[in-house]
Design an enzyme around this catalytic site. Structure first.
Site, PDB file in Angstrom:
ATOM      1  N   HIS A  82      14.142  19.491 122.359  1.00  0.00           N
ATOM      2  CA  HIS A  82      14.866  20.299 123.775  1.00  0.00           C
ATOM      3  C   HIS A  82      15.493  21.374 122.557  1.00  0.00           C
ATOM      4  CE1 HIS A  82      17.842  20.387 126.458  1.00  0.00           C
ATOM      5  NE2 HIS A  82      18.454  20.441 125.818  1.00  0.00           N
ATOM      6  N   ASP A 161      27.998  14.999 132.717  1.00  0.00           N
ATOM      7  CA  ASP A 161      27.363  16.030 132.204  1.00  0.00           C
ATOM      8  C   ASP A 161      27.430  17.187 133.427  1.00  0.00           C
ATOM      9  OD1 ASP A 161      26.811  18.183 130.182  1.00  0.00           O
ATOM     10  OD2 ASP A 161      25.029  17.644 131.448  1.00  0.00           O
ATOM     11  N   ARG A 168      33.476  22.960 132.743  1.00  0.00           N
ATOM     12  CA  ARG A 168      33.292  23.673 132.201  1.00  0.00           C
ATOM     13  C   ARG A 168      33.073  25.288 132.543  1.00  0.00           C
ATOM     14  NH1 ARG A 168      29.172  21.690 128.387  1.00  0.00           N
ATOM     15  NH2 ARG A 168      29.644  23.415 127.214  1.00  0.00           N
ATOM     16  N   SER A 183      27.227  17.566 125.526  1.00  0.00           N
ATOM     17  CA  SER A 183      26.650  17.739 127.117  1.00  0.00           C
ATOM     18  C   SER A 183      24.366  17.583 126.502  1.00  0.00           C
ATOM     19  CB  SER A 183      26.666  18.909 127.651  1.00  0.00           C
ATOM     20  OG  SER A 183      25.657  19.741 128.749  1.00  0.00           O
ATOM     21  N   LYS A 187      22.130  14.142 127.651  1.00  0.00           N
ATOM     22  CA  LYS A 187      21.177  13.886 128.431  1.00  0.00           C
ATOM     23  C   LYS A 187      19.760  13.727 127.394  1.00  0.00           C
ATOM     24  CE  LYS A 187      22.036  17.879 130.040  1.00  0.00           C
ATOM     25  NZ  LYS A 187      22.452  19.063 129.689  1.00  0.00           N
TER      26      LYS A 187
HETATM   27  N1  URA Z   1      22.482  23.515 127.592  1.00  0.00           N
HETATM   28  C1  URA Z   1      23.006  22.102 127.941  1.00  0.00           C
HETATM   29  O1  URA Z   1      22.529  21.328 128.834  1.00  0.00           O
HETATM   30  N2  URA Z   1      24.233  21.848 128.479  1.00  0.00           N
HETATM   31  C2  URA Z   1      25.688  22.875 127.075  1.00  0.00           C
HETATM   32  O2  URA Z   1      26.547  22.692 127.402  1.00  0.00           O
HETATM   33  C3  URA Z   1      25.204  24.228 126.617  1.00  0.00           C
HETATM   34  C4  URA Z   1      23.469  24.186 127.298  1.00  0.00           C
END
Ligand code: URA
Length: 440
Positions: A82, A161, A168, A183, A187
């Protein structure tokens, strides 16, 4: 339990319990806790931070708010990758086929472009007929058959999220290291792989602008991964300039194909080889030296490219484009971008480069925008190069001629020229493991 007390505790810098964290997150997802109270908690976290334990509870709760992928039907060790986001970041497109060609397993769920950063799914969809919306059963079948499948993230991965990120975004709490860590890792935990390699980007085109902050973010994400029983390594990469020379959709696919052949720009080629090696080590394919040799071999003998063609074909795409990328359509309009003065390119703001690509049509300006697969930029000279006034340093591409002028004047702001040669940029700064940081 009352949300008021939870906010008050965090405001005072006290540690929250697992029950309090689950109460706040689950209550917010269900709609029992209003936006204004969650906003207050997010701002308290922004200022007071979170301990590793609090962060693990929060991330696990967010992951469990939606589907938790069960990859046990796929044989072998599944390794995920990622990136925290970048400009010209097509690394997954090359790394995943390389790893699969070496015998690794990559069950990869990717996202679409976000803001000025491009998305793997949008790039893949610039290959004619390529499908990225694939059901779970077929996804498992493809990974078992080829060792790789590249699909879009299901809508129900970590819905907590999605809701928190939207909040946010409008409450000035995006740039909080614990909140970014939770966050991203929510995932990753929901996506189900056994091991995780994180690309933590640093610089003008990244969330983290300094190496110090990037190390803190990386340490937090590694702690979450390890705490959840997934071996995790983070690699800090340079995002002070766009990665490689291409930023766009089909032009990034072409550059990924070059990496699979060992012919990509040096920074991008190095990053691909280091990530593939690290994923293979985590997947227990050998020592670092052995895995690096494997990576080199599959690039040289063509099997990495064949693997990419195979997955494209399996997912409905036209594999002939992978072997003959000259077939990809070119943009209807092009514009040369010339150096404003003689000197070294001292810096290029990667975020401005990414936003320029969005103006050209490579990304979405609104949720409804459609992507122009041919739009983007090729940078022929990057930071550290000597250029003469009037020399072509980039080319802008778009299907809409009007966008070229706007984009070119916007891109002017990205460059600083000077007479002193800037320090050579590193592609990779450091690796962060559960027990320490190795600076490269
Ligand atoms: N990418 C994400 O998935 N979440 C964040 O908070 C920042 C970058």
């Amino acid at each position: 339990m009352r949300m008021y007390d939870i906010i008050d505790q965090k405001k005072r810098g006290n540690e929250l319990t697992k029950e309090e964290i689950y109460y706040a997150i689950n209550g917010y997802v269900l709609g029992d806790i209003p936006d204004y109270q969650m906003s207050a908690l997010l701002m308290a976290i922004y200022y007071k931070g979170m301990t590793d334990e609090e962060l693990l509870y929060m991330t696990e709760c967010m992951a469990k708010s939606g589907d938790m992928a069960d990859l046990s039907n796929i044989d072998g060790i599944k390794v995920d990758k990622h990136s925290t986001g970048g400009v010209g970041d097509k690394t997954t497109l090359a790394v995943a086929p390389i790893v699969a060609a070496c015998g690794g397993k990559v069950a990869k769920m990717s996202g679409r472009g976000l803001g000025f950063t491009g998305g793997t799914v949008d790039k893949l969809e610039s290959i004619p007929y390529m499908q990225t919306a694939i059901d779970e059963k077929r996804f498992f079948e493809i990974v078992n058959k080829l060792g790789i499948s590249l699909i879009g993230q299901s809508a129900n991965i970590a819905p907590a999220d999605k809701k928190l990120y939207a909040l946010r975004d409008v409450t000035a709490t995006v740039d909080s290291i614990p909140l970014i860590a939770a966050s991203i890792m929510s995932k990753k935990l929901a996506a189900g792989s056994d091991k995780i390699v994180l690309d933590v980007t640093v610089g003008s085109g990244a969330f983290m602008k300094s190496i110090e902050d990037a190390v803190i973010l990386a340490e937090k994400m590694v702690a979450i991964g390890e705490g959840a029983g997934r071996e995790t390594i983070a690699i800090l990469t340079n995002m002070d300039v766009p990665l490689g020379i291409s930023v766009g959709n089909n032009i990034e696919i072409i550059e990924a194909i070059e990496a699979l052949q060992g012919k990509a720009p040096k920074d991008f080629q190095e990053i691909c080889e280091v990530f593939a090696t690290t994923m293979l080590v985590l997947g227990k394919r050998g020592t670092e030296k052995e895995c690096y040799a494997l990576v080199k071999k599959v690039i040289e003998d063509g099997s990495a490219l064949d693997k990419f063609a195979a997955v494209v074909k399996e997912q409905g795409g036209d594999e002939s484009y992978i072997y003959h990328p000259d077939q990809f359509p070119r943009a209807l309009y092009e514009k040369e971008f010339k150096a404003k003065q003689t000197g070294y390119i001292v810096s290029m703001d990667a975020e401005i480069c990414g936003k320029t690509a969005v103006i050209l049509g490579a990304g979405r300006e609104t949720k409804e925008s459609t992507i122009d697969d041919t739009a983007g930029i090729r940078f022929f000279k990057k930071t550290g190069s000597w250029v003469e006034e009037g020399e072509k340093i980039a080319v802008l591409y778009s299907s809409d001629q009007k966008k070229l002028e706007d984009a070119a004047s916007y891109l002017e702001k990205a460059y600083i020229f000077g007479s002193e040669k800037p320090e050579k940029l590193k592609a990779i700064y450091a690796k962060v493991y559960k027990d320490g940081v190795t600076y490269l």
